[in-house]
Write a protein that holds these residues in place. Structure first.
Motif, PDB file in Angstrom:
ATOM      1  N   HIS A 229       0.684  -0.997   0.068  1.00  0.00           N
ATOM      2  CA  HIS A 229      -0.065  -0.057   0.036  1.00  0.00           C
ATOM      3  C   HIS A 229       0.941   1.329   0.037  1.00  0.00           C
ATOM      4  N   SER A 230       1.869   1.482  -0.846  1.00  0.00           N
ATOM      5  CA  SER A 230       2.949   2.312  -0.729  1.00  0.00           C
ATOM      6  C   SER A 230       2.573   3.562  -1.615  1.00  0.00           C
ATOM      7  N   GLY A 231       1.462   3.499  -2.404  1.00  0.00           N
ATOM      8  CA  GLY A 231       0.894   4.748  -3.093  1.00  0.00           C
ATOM      9  C   GLY A 231       1.548   4.894  -4.440  1.00  0.00           C
ATOM     10  N   TRP A 232       1.985   4.030  -4.935  1.00  0.00           N
ATOM     11  CA  TRP A 232       2.884   3.903  -6.352  1.00  0.00           C
ATOM     12  C   TRP A 232       3.900   5.101  -6.284  1.00  0.00           C
ATOM     13  N   SER A 233       4.483   5.189  -5.329  1.00  0.00           N
ATOM     14  CA  SER A 233       5.686   5.989  -5.252  1.00  0.00           C
ATOM     15  C   SER A 233       6.988   5.536  -6.037  1.00  0.00           C
ATOM     16  N   PHE A 234       7.592   6.317  -7.057  1.00  0.00           N
ATOM     17  CA  PHE A 234       8.422   6.073  -8.091  1.00  0.00           C
ATOM     18  C   PHE A 234       9.691   6.035  -7.153  1.00  0.00           C
ATOM     19  N   PRO A 235      10.598   5.137  -7.477  1.00  0.00           N
ATOM     20  CA  PRO A 235      10.415   3.696  -8.018  1.00  0.00           C
ATOM     21  C   PRO A 235       9.682   2.765  -7.121  1.00  0.00           C
ATOM     22  N   PHE A 236       8.782   2.192  -7.392  1.00  0.00           N
ATOM     23  CA  PHE A 236       8.409   1.151  -6.386  1.00  0.00           C
ATOM     24  C   PHE A 236       8.789  -0.187  -6.788  1.00  0.00           C
ATOM     25  N   GLU A 237       9.681  -0.559  -7.655  1.00  0.00           N
ATOM     26  CA  GLU A 237      10.771  -1.537  -7.891  1.00  0.00           C
ATOM     27  C   GLU A 237      11.929  -1.258  -7.790  1.00  0.00           C
ATOM     28  N   LYS A 238      12.802  -1.598  -7.331  1.00  0.00           N
ATOM     29  CA  LYS A 238      14.308  -1.175  -7.067  1.00  0.00           C
ATOM     30  C   LYS A 238      15.310  -2.082  -6.538  1.00  0.00           C
ATOM     31  N   ILE A 239      16.295  -2.286  -7.081  1.00  0.00           N
ATOM     32  CA  ILE A 239      17.452  -2.991  -6.277  1.00  0.00           C
ATOM     33  C   ILE A 239      18.727  -2.198  -6.466  1.00  0.00           C
ATOM     34  N   GLU A 240      19.626  -2.536  -5.495  1.00  0.00           N
ATOM     35  CA  GLU A 240      21.086  -1.967  -5.130  1.00  0.00           C
ATOM     36  C   GLU A 240      21.788  -2.932  -4.919  1.00  0.00           C
ATOM     37  N   VAL A 241      22.884  -3.214  -5.587  1.00  0.00           N
ATOM     38  CA  VAL A 241      23.777  -4.233  -5.250  1.00  0.00           C
ATOM     39  C   VAL A 241      25.250  -3.513  -4.970  1.00  0.00           C
ATOM     40  N   TYR A 242      25.942  -3.848  -3.872  1.00  0.00           N
ATOM     41  CA  TYR A 242      27.076  -3.196  -3.300  1.00  0.00           C
ATOM     42  C   TYR A 242      28.441  -4.298  -3.374  1.00  0.00           C
ATOM     43  N   GLY A 243      29.262  -3.654  -4.218  1.00  0.00           N
ATOM     44  CA  GLY A 243      30.558  -4.681  -4.177  1.00  0.00           C
ATOM     45  C   GLY A 243      31.661  -3.848  -3.452  1.00  0.00           C
ATOM     46  N   LYS A 244      33.032  -4.022  -3.849  1.00  0.00           N
ATOM     47  CA  LYS A 244      34.071  -3.220  -3.373  1.00  0.00           C
ATOM     48  C   LYS A 244      34.097  -1.997  -3.919  1.00  0.00           C
ATOM     49  N   TYR A 245      33.688  -1.004  -3.193  1.00  0.00           N
ATOM     50  CA  TYR A 245      33.593   0.421  -3.760  1.00  0.00           C
ATOM     51  C   TYR A 245      32.897   0.570  -5.068  1.00  0.00           C
ATOM     52  N   SER A 246      31.930  -0.229  -5.333  1.00  0.00           N
ATOM     53  CA  SER A 246      31.148  -0.277  -6.493  1.00  0.00           C
ATOM     54  C   SER A 246      29.572  -0.385  -6.038  1.00  0.00           C
ATOM     55  N   THR A 247      28.821  -0.037  -6.873  1.00  0.00           N
ATOM     56  CA  THR A 247      27.251  -0.129  -6.733  1.00  0.00           C
ATOM     57  C   THR A 247      26.595  -0.297  -8.254  1.00  0.00           C
ATOM     58  N   ILE A 248      25.594  -1.051  -8.068  1.00  0.00           N
ATOM     59  CA  ILE A 248      24.898  -1.371  -9.189  1.00  0.00           C
ATOM     60  C   ILE A 248      23.168  -0.940  -8.883  1.00  0.00           C
ATOM     61  N   GLU A 249      22.708  -0.182  -9.486  1.00  0.00           N
ATOM     62  CA  GLU A 249      21.320   0.447  -9.078  1.00  0.00           C
ATOM     63  C   GLU A 249      20.331   0.417 -10.012  1.00  0.00           C
ATOM     64  N   THR A 250      19.212   0.086  -9.983  1.00  0.00           N
ATOM     65  CA  THR A 250      18.195  -0.211 -11.001  1.00  0.00           C
ATOM     66  C   THR A 250      16.821   0.636 -10.507  1.00  0.00           C
ATOM     67  N   GLU A 251      16.215   1.166 -11.596  1.00  0.00           N
ATOM     68  CA  GLU A 251      15.149   2.069 -11.278  1.00  0.00           C
ATOM     69  C   GLU A 251      13.755   1.525 -12.176  1.00  0.00           C
ATOM     70  N   GLU A 252      13.052   0.706 -11.546  1.00  0.00           N
ATOM     71  CA  GLU A 252      11.936   0.112 -12.144  1.00  0.00           C
ATOM     72  C   GLU A 252      12.698  -1.130 -13.103  1.00  0.00           C
ATOM     73  N   LEU A 253      11.990  -0.936 -14.448  1.00  0.00           N
ATOM     74  CA  LEU A 253      12.665  -1.829 -15.222  1.00  0.00           C
ATOM     75  C   LEU A 253      12.984  -0.871 -16.662  1.00  0.00           C
ATOM     76  N   GLU A 254      13.385   0.238 -16.131  1.00  0.00           N
ATOM     77  CA  GLU A 254      14.059   1.530 -17.133  1.00  0.00           C
ATOM     78  C   GLU A 254      15.251   1.820 -17.171  1.00  0.00           C
TER      79      GLU A 254
END
Length: 336
Positions: A229-254
């Motif tokens: 029930h989050s009210g469709w706040s963007f982004p409602f689908e998201k992942i962040e992956v953390y490596g050694k001094y590195s980051t991968i981040e997604t916003e929706e499927l966009e």
């Protein structure tokens, strides 16, 4: 060319996506569309092609001579038609979830092992562009994932009303969150332990807020939050992956961003302009399923794989109910 003779069971929105993909695949003839509401079957059959039959049942699809069935019915109605197809050596593509209980998922897994038909579970996000990028960065060891944050929310649980009815969905986690449950395993391997806190805040029928901690056999730690029930706040689908001094981040499927290290330029891939059926992975998963039927290659998501993702989801619910950490190493996995 030997063609796949396909039938569609269930004429809802996702059925239209698969129908369009199959219609554009010269290796496939769509023979029939079945739905308990005949008018829906007729409308989709018209979209599928001039000579596609509209019927009301799986048995009628069998009578038309299909050798492959797409099961695109509501969550809690997948098991019976899937088992029926496998018992008749009919190839079957089942939309997620595999089942809405582990016992039923095991039935399908065992039936798939005995059948000459190919079983595939529809997990399109494995082939979505943003997640293929994440998978590639991990597989090539550009990023060793030490920790990750997953978020998969729904905007409003009670509209439409069926989304709050576990008799239709199997429970909130069996809806869209199941995709990212599967994605966790796809990216990081098997889960060692699960701990979940959940609340029933809006719904009168089920848990609707989850905070989940997953520890993987590889050592990766994932926090997973999902609200109904989050009210469709963007982004409602998201992942962040953390490596050694590195980051991968997604916003929706966009969009996906990769920051490779300190004092380095981030790379951004933006798929906003790409048609959704392509960037969301639907086209590729359908092509790979047809490849498996015609060429004997491995299907995208096997019954064994679907069973393990169901096992993970059920362990999360068990932890939510009991308040205990669930050690999946003590749970028998048929793959071990």
């Amino acid at each position: 060319m030997v063609k796949v003779k396909a039938g569609i069971l269930g004429a809802g929105g996702i059925a239209k996506v698969h129908t369009a993909n199959l219609k554009n695949d010269e290796r496939v003839d769509i023979i029939g569309v079945a739905d308990i509401f005949k008018d829906k079957a007729e409308a989709l059959a018209k979209e599928a092609g001039e000579h596609v039959h509209a019927v009301e049942s799986l048995e009628e699809l069998f009578q038309l001579g299909v050798n492959t069935v797409y099961v695109t019915t509501p969550n809690t109605t997948h098991v019976e038609p899937v088992l029926n197809c496998l018992e008749n050596d009919i190839n079957v593509f089942s939309e997620k979830p595999m089942a809405t209980s582990l016992a039923e998922a095991e039935q399908i897994k065992e039936a798939a092992q005995k059948s000459n038909g190919i079983y595939n579970l529809g997990m399109n996000r494995r082939y979505a562009y943003v997640y293929k990028k994440v998978k590639d960065l991990i597989a090539t060891e550009e990023v060793t994932p030490h920790m990750a944050l997953f978020k998969m929310n729904r905007g409003e649980l009670l509209n439409p009303a069926w989304t709050a009815d576990p008799k239709a969905t199997g429970g909130f986690l069996y809806e869209t969150p199941f995709h990212l449950m599967d994605m966790c395993r796809y990216l990081f391997g098997e889960v060692e332990a699960v701990k979940c806190e959940a609340r029933q805040n809006i719904s009168e029928a089920e848990l609707d807020d989850f905070a989940i901690l997953l520890t993987f056999e590889t050592g990766t730690i994932v926090t997973f939050v999902t609200s109904a029930h989050s009210g469709w706040s963007f982004p409602f689908e998201k992942i962040e992956v953390y490596g050694k001094y590195s980051t991968i981040e997604t916003e929706e499927l966009e969009k996906v961003m990769y920051a490779p290290g300190l004092k380095q330029k981030a790379e951004i891939d933006d798929y906003f302009q790409v048609p959704f059926e392509e960037k969301w992975g639907y086209i590729e998963e359908d092509q790979l399923f047809i490849d498996a039927i015609i060429n004997g290659t491995k299907q995208p998501v096997t019954a064994e794989d679907g069973y393990l993702s169901t096992q993970l989801l059920e362990s999360i619910y068990e932890s939510a109910r009991t308040g205990q950490q669930i050690d999946l190493r003590s749970v028998s996995r048929s793959s071990k």
